[in-house]
Design a protein around this motif. Structure first.
Motif, mmCIF file in Angstrom:
data_model
loop_
_atom_site.group_PDB
_atom_site.id
_atom_site.type_symbol
_atom_site.label_atom_id
_atom_site.label_comp_id
_atom_site.label_asym_id
_atom_site.label_seq_id
_atom_site.Cartn_x
_atom_site.Cartn_y
_atom_site.Cartn_z
ATOM 1 N N LYS A 251 -18.272 15.655 26.433
ATOM 2 C CA LYS A 251 -19.368 15.329 26.926
ATOM 3 C C LYS A 251 -20.783 15.554 26.113
ATOM 4 O O LYS A 251 -21.794 14.844 26.200
ATOM 5 C CB LYS A 251 -19.614 16.231 28.308
ATOM 6 C CG LYS A 251 -18.918 15.793 29.410
ATOM 7 C CD LYS A 251 -19.048 16.888 30.723
ATOM 8 C CE LYS A 251 -17.940 16.455 31.657
ATOM 9 N NZ LYS A 251 -18.360 17.076 33.213
ATOM 10 N N ASP A 252 -20.586 16.501 24.988
ATOM 11 C CA ASP A 252 -21.709 16.813 24.107
ATOM 12 C C ASP A 252 -21.966 15.575 23.142
ATOM 13 O O ASP A 252 -22.920 14.963 23.057
ATOM 14 C CB ASP A 252 -21.336 18.151 23.225
ATOM 15 C CG ASP A 252 -21.726 19.262 23.978
ATOM 16 O OD1 ASP A 252 -22.285 19.202 25.184
ATOM 17 O OD2 ASP A 252 -20.957 20.138 23.663
ATOM 18 N N GLU A 253 -20.732 14.923 22.850
ATOM 19 C CA GLU A 253 -20.715 13.732 22.028
ATOM 20 C C GLU A 253 -20.516 12.604 22.758
ATOM 21 O O GLU A 253 -20.854 11.289 22.056
ATOM 22 C CB GLU A 253 -19.531 13.963 20.880
ATOM 23 C CG GLU A 253 -19.663 15.045 19.951
ATOM 24 C CD GLU A 253 -18.626 15.093 18.954
ATOM 25 O OE1 GLU A 253 -17.973 14.066 18.505
ATOM 26 O OE2 GLU A 253 -18.208 16.058 18.269
ATOM 27 N N ASN A 254 -20.358 12.439 23.813
ATOM 28 C CA ASN A 254 -20.381 11.465 24.795
ATOM 29 C C ASN A 254 -19.067 10.618 24.271
ATOM 30 O O ASN A 254 -19.249 9.327 24.421
ATOM 31 C CB ASN A 254 -21.557 10.689 24.974
ATOM 32 C CG ASN A 254 -21.536 9.510 26.215
ATOM 33 O OD1 ASN A 254 -21.086 10.020 27.366
ATOM 34 N ND2 ASN A 254 -22.236 8.540 25.961
ATOM 35 N N VAL A 255 -17.945 11.133 24.075
ATOM 36 C CA VAL A 255 -16.760 10.547 23.520
ATOM 37 C C VAL A 255 -15.384 10.647 24.348
ATOM 38 O O VAL A 255 -15.484 12.187 24.554
ATOM 39 C CB VAL A 255 -16.647 10.305 22.175
ATOM 40 C CG1 VAL A 255 -17.791 9.497 21.525
ATOM 41 C CG2 VAL A 255 -16.593 11.537 21.352
ATOM 42 N N TRP A 256 -14.525 9.896 24.362
ATOM 43 C CA TRP A 256 -13.205 10.275 24.608
ATOM 44 C C TRP A 256 -12.505 10.644 23.415
ATOM 45 O O TRP A 256 -12.584 9.944 22.466
ATOM 46 C CB TRP A 256 -12.591 9.023 25.413
ATOM 47 C CG TRP A 256 -12.975 8.648 26.699
ATOM 48 C CD1 TRP A 256 -13.737 7.753 26.954
ATOM 49 C CD2 TRP A 256 -12.737 9.451 27.656
ATOM 50 N NE1 TRP A 256 -14.014 7.682 28.368
ATOM 51 C CE2 TRP A 256 -13.447 8.810 28.842
ATOM 52 C CE3 TRP A 256 -11.999 10.580 28.367
ATOM 53 C CZ2 TRP A 256 -13.518 9.102 30.216
ATOM 54 C CZ3 TRP A 256 -11.958 10.913 29.638
ATOM 55 C CH2 TRP A 256 -12.825 10.114 30.657
ATOM 56 N N CYS B 135 -17.819 6.986 25.859
ATOM 57 C CA CYS B 135 -17.723 7.072 27.283
ATOM 58 C C CYS B 135 -18.700 6.016 27.831
ATOM 59 O O CYS B 135 -18.595 5.696 29.042
ATOM 60 C CB CYS B 135 -18.112 8.462 27.632
ATOM 61 S SG CYS B 135 -17.118 9.629 27.171
ATOM 62 N N ASP B 136 -19.694 5.434 27.215
ATOM 63 C CA ASP B 136 -20.481 4.638 27.981
ATOM 64 C C ASP B 136 -19.684 3.197 27.763
ATOM 65 O O ASP B 136 -19.854 2.294 28.945
ATOM 66 C CB ASP B 136 -21.836 4.335 27.068
ATOM 67 C CG ASP B 136 -22.517 5.487 27.282
ATOM 68 O OD1 ASP B 136 -22.797 6.193 28.156
ATOM 69 O OD2 ASP B 136 -23.452 5.855 26.342
ATOM 70 N N THR B 137 -18.870 2.895 26.907
ATOM 71 C CA THR B 137 -18.205 1.694 26.857
ATOM 72 C C THR B 137 -17.061 1.625 27.482
ATOM 73 O O THR B 137 -16.642 0.852 28.242
ATOM 74 C CB THR B 137 -18.070 1.363 25.174
ATOM 75 O OG1 THR B 137 -19.011 1.451 24.573
ATOM 76 C CG2 THR B 137 -17.140 0.065 25.012
ATOM 77 N N TYR B 138 -16.176 2.965 27.484
ATOM 78 C CA TYR B 138 -15.049 2.864 28.305
ATOM 79 C C TYR B 138 -15.449 4.040 29.324
ATOM 80 O O TYR B 138 -15.120 5.195 29.079
ATOM 81 C CB TYR B 138 -13.924 3.278 27.613
ATOM 82 C CG TYR B 138 -13.439 2.325 26.445
ATOM 83 C CD1 TYR B 138 -12.780 1.268 26.699
ATOM 84 C CD2 TYR B 138 -14.068 2.418 25.174
ATOM 85 C CE1 TYR B 138 -12.436 0.195 25.711
ATOM 86 C CE2 TYR B 138 -13.883 1.404 24.070
ATOM 87 C CZ TYR B 138 -13.085 0.382 24.435
ATOM 88 O OH TYR B 138 -12.588 -0.565 23.593
ATOM 89 N N LYS B 139 -15.623 3.641 30.520
ATOM 90 C CA LYS B 139 -15.627 4.690 31.736
ATOM 91 C C LYS B 139 -14.435 5.045 32.387
ATOM 92 O O LYS B 139 -14.414 5.990 33.389
ATOM 93 C CB LYS B 139 -16.698 3.701 32.625
ATOM 94 C CG LYS B 139 -18.100 3.779 31.965
ATOM 95 C CD LYS B 139 -19.135 3.232 33.084
ATOM 96 C CE LYS B 139 -20.469 2.962 32.333
ATOM 97 N NZ LYS B 139 -21.001 3.841 31.693
ATOM 98 N N ASP B 140 -13.379 4.104 32.258
ATOM 99 C CA ASP B 140 -12.126 4.552 32.922
ATOM 100 C C ASP B 140 -11.257 5.091 31.944
ATOM 101 O O ASP B 140 -11.018 4.506 30.937
ATOM 102 C CB ASP B 140 -11.590 3.038 33.469
ATOM 103 C CG ASP B 140 -10.163 3.041 34.145
ATOM 104 O OD1 ASP B 140 -9.842 4.349 34.263
ATOM 105 O OD2 ASP B 140 -9.946 2.141 34.410
#
Length: 378
Positions: free
Chosen positions: A213-218, A312-317
């Motif tokens: 969540k800090d980097e907003n990535v999977w 995470c913005d591009t891939y929410k699923d």
């Protein structure tokens, strides 16, 4: 939901198939049908909010699976089809297909399917579907006779299926080194005449994803990795002196001379033992093991997979990210196989090379017994 969930991260696990009976008991007089256990709506997957189906692995280890079906059956674990039972004639009757995989403790998403073909008259059409899971090799059932209704399922433990309400946490934890586990299944003895073989078992890399969540990535995390090699010992029409001893001094001398020359000139003549062939092929299996382990580390496969991130913005699923990461894991498995195979096939495998030395060591014991037998015949 992830393909893999650690035991302590699964909230609300619930057994939906207790493993006491086959998924589809033997039935007669059925129409063509396809039956799935894959998270779609059916009586075995209706847990609200958690339709996905899982198996539970209590501890790390090599697990064996079996698919029995009339006609076609398949098992997919963590997005990879592990085992499929052929349904084309003459395999349409209840029969079995087996496979194995190294699994780390946790819950693994699975998909099961069974397809039954249509035959005329329908009154004679049977269906059956059973999946087994065990830490020991799967035992075959009784598949004699022309009717599925007269055949028997494997006595090995039937698979248990679970649903999970949700994961307790999908935040990223620190990466942990994953060691490549090597599968060494039981040796196959074939009555066919051919050269003995050691063939690789393609690598299987199980991955999961977590949210930073800090980097907003999977981010990717490698759960487990395994590869292996299987040995097939074929019938080579040789005389085994330990089973059929020489009947005369001349035969004994011939047997000793032929077996003593194995290391220097390879397998020639009449006398040999399957134990020597096993020793030869086990040496090849160790070569595959050493090479797989070396290239797993040398190619930095875990590190490279876990370097991949998805916005995470591009891939929410999360399921979409899991599918993408599984594709990269499959590509890494292919590259690992290619690198390992290119190395192993270049290793010496001629007279006086190490595989023949391994076989000769075993033949020396057979030679000693033949000499003792010849002395007793004097």
């Amino acid at each position: 939901m992830n393909n893999y969930i650690p035991l302590n991260k699964a909230i609300g696990p619930k057994v939906i198939c207790d493993g006491y009976q086959a998924l589809i008991p033997q039935k007669l007089g059925v129409d063509a049908m396809t039956f799935t256990f894959d998270g779609s709506e059916c009586e075995h997957a209706t847990c609200p909010g958690a339709p996905e189906i899982f198996i539970k692995v209590e501890e790390n280890g090599l697990y064996y699976f079996g698919i029995e079906a009339d006609d076609t059956g398949s098992l997919t674990i963590a997005g990879e089809e592990l085992c499929k039972k052929d349904g084309t004639q003459p395999n349409g009757k209840l029969n079995i297909e087996t496979a194995s995989r190294y699994l780390k403790a946790g819950y693994y998403k699975v998909a099961l399917s069974c397809t039954n073909n249509a035959y005329d008259p329908t009154s004679n059409n049977a269906v059956a579907f059973n999946v087994t899971m065990d830490k020991e090799p799967i035992q075959a059932g009784k598949y004699e006779g022309n009717s599925t209704m007269k055949r028997e399922f494997s006595p090995s433990p039937k698979i248990k299926l679970w649903t999970i309400e949700k994961e307790s946490d999908i935040k990223c934890e620190e990466s942990k080194e994953v060691k490549l586990e090597f599968e060494s299944p039981e040796i196959i003895y074939s009555p066919e005449i051919d050269s003995c073989k050691t063939n690789p078992i393609p690598p299987k890399i199980c991955v999961t994803v977590c949210q930073d969540k800090d980097e907003n990535v999977w981010k990717c995390r490698v759960v487990s990795a395994s590869a292996g090699a299987k040995i097939t010992i074929f019938n080579d029409n040789f005389m085994n002196p330990l089973i059929t001893p020489p009947l005369s001094e001349e035969e004994a001398i011939e047997a000793v001379n032929e077996m003593n020359g194995y290391q220097a000139r390879g397998r020639v003549g009449t006398w040999h033992t399957p134990e020597a062939s096993v020793a030869h092929e086990e040496h090849h299996r160790r070569q595959w093991e050493d090479a797989f382990n070396y290239y797993w580390k040398e190619m930095k496969i875990q590190e490279k997979l876990e370097e991949r991130t998805f916005s995470c913005d591009t891939y929410k699923d999360m399921d979409k990210v899991i599918t993408l990461m599984s594709g990269y894991a499959d590509l890494a498995s292919t590259n690992l196989t290619i690198a390992t195979a290119e190395y192993v096939i270049q290793l010496p495998d001629r007279a006086n090379d190490r595989p023949y030395c391994a076989g000769q060591k075993v033949l020396n014991e057979a030679t000693r017994k033949v000499i003792l037998l010849a002395d007793a015949m004097d």
